[in-house]
Design a protein around this motif. Structure first.
Motif, PDB file in Angstrom:
ATOM      1  N   SER A 156      -7.928   2.630  -5.020  1.00 59.57           N
ATOM      2  CA  SER A 156      -7.638   1.814  -3.843  1.00 59.57           C
ATOM      3  C   SER A 156      -8.894   1.093  -3.372  1.00 59.57           C
ATOM      4  O   SER A 156      -9.991   1.662  -3.416  1.00 59.57           O
ATOM      5  CB  SER A 156      -7.110   2.702  -2.710  1.00 59.57           C
ATOM      6  N   PRO A 197      -9.576   3.410   0.402  1.00 58.49           N
ATOM      7  CA  PRO A 197      -8.904   4.704   0.483  1.00 58.49           C
ATOM      8  C   PRO A 197      -9.246   5.470   1.754  1.00 58.49           C
ATOM      9  O   PRO A 197     -10.384   5.421   2.237  1.00 58.49           O
ATOM     10  CB  PRO A 197      -9.414   5.442  -0.755  1.00 58.49           C
ATOM     11  N   ASP A 225      -3.372   4.761  -1.475  1.00 60.18           N
ATOM     12  CA  ASP A 225      -4.309   4.250  -0.477  1.00 60.18           C
ATOM     13  C   ASP A 225      -4.637   5.254   0.617  1.00 60.18           C
ATOM     14  O   ASP A 225      -5.742   5.225   1.181  1.00 60.18           O
ATOM     15  CB  ASP A 225      -3.740   2.981   0.161  1.00 60.18           C
ATOM     16  N   LYS A 245       0.836  -1.192   0.000  1.00 59.13           N
ATOM     17  CA  LYS A 245       0.000   0.000   0.000  1.00 59.13           C
ATOM     18  C   LYS A 245       0.875   1.249   0.000  1.00 59.13           C
ATOM     19  O   LYS A 245       2.038   1.213   0.414  1.00 59.13           O
ATOM     20  CB  LYS A 245      -0.916   0.008   1.227  1.00 59.13           C
ATOM     21  N   VAL A 295      -1.996   3.471  -7.799  1.00 59.77           N
ATOM     22  CA  VAL A 295      -2.948   3.468  -6.694  1.00 59.77           C
ATOM     23  C   VAL A 295      -2.342   4.203  -5.497  1.00 59.77           C
ATOM     24  O   VAL A 295      -1.186   3.984  -5.139  1.00 59.77           O
ATOM     25  CB  VAL A 295      -3.311   2.027  -6.263  1.00 59.77           C
TER      26      VAL A 295
END
Length: 245
Positions: free
Chosen positions: A130, A133, A81, A2, A79
């Motif tokens: 994500s 998120p 997060d 992440k 992505v």
């Protein structure tokens, strides 16, 4: 792995948040207005054994800087997060409702309100990718209208009208952002780190940077059953349900 972006991450509370998230397995983009300061902070982390923190130049008051940071991070990951909007300023002291200049208000709002909005909007596409998120906006109990409206109380005998009102505006932005993202996996909250001993407060306060960082990181790490659209000030209100906006 992440990923997280922490603005104002080169020192103080933001630095602690970056360290906590890195310790929890995140790759952390440590955003700093000064790239030199950010690189120094990242090198210090590497010396402590963290190889999952990278410095990024990001001035939240400069759209070109925000766009450049977005492009740089977008080249490294598809992505994001976690976004922790930590960068903030207090402005001149003291701040009188009658005497604080419009320019002083604008300076504080550029960082504390418009900067948060600009960064959030720039990175929202990566956050939407994500599965869980999280957005944490660093606020303050001094933004509480309930507390400030007690004119005979001793909560804030010294008022900072530009700083306090900017954080009140940030709280309202947080509520509206959470509402727009209500039917999604997003969790969006505003968190007061407490009165923390950093250069921001002249090293006065009742909390350490480590304690403040834990309070912020907690809401970056909440699960799917966690709150959204809320304000938390755990140093002053250990029971979140009693925390006044």
């Amino acid at each position: 792995m992440k990923s997280a972006l922490v603005t104002g991450g080169n020192k103080g509370i933001g630095n602690e948040v970056a360290k906590i998230l890195a310790g929890n397995g995140f790759f952390v983009y440590l955003a700093s207005r000064s790239l030199e300061n950010g690189l120094k902070a990242a090198e210090k982390f590497k010396a402590e054994g963290f190889d999952n923190i990278e410095a990024i130049q990001l001035d939240v008051t400069n759209q070109e800087s925000i766009n450049a940071a977005r492009a740089t991070i977008g080249e490294k990951t598809q992505v994001l997060d976690v976004l922790v909007n930590n960068a903030g300023i207090s402005g001149v002291r003291q701040q009188s409702a009658l005497e604080t200049t419009i320019d002083a208000f604008k300076t504080v709002y550029e960082t504390n309100v418009f900067g948060v909005i600009a960064v959030t909007q720039a990175f929202i596409d990566l956050l939407k990718k994500s599965p869980a998120p999280r957005i944490v906006n660093v606020s303050t109990s001094m933004a509480s209208l309930t507390l400030a409206a007690n004119l005979s109380g001793n909560n804030y005998p010294t008022r900072y009208v530009a700083y306090q009102s900017s954080k009140s505006a940030l709280n309202m932005y947080t509520v509206n952002l959470a509402y727009e993202l209500l039917d999604t996996p997003f969790k969006v909250n505003a968190v007061c780190p407490g009165w923390t001993r950093t250069d921001f407060t002249g090293y006065q306060g009742t909390s350490t940077a480590e304690e403040a960082g834990q309070r912020i990181a907690k809401y970056a790490l909440i699960g799917e059953d966690g709150p959204t659209g809320k304000f938390f000030s755990e140093e002053y209100f250990p029971e979140p349900a009693n925390c006044p906006w």
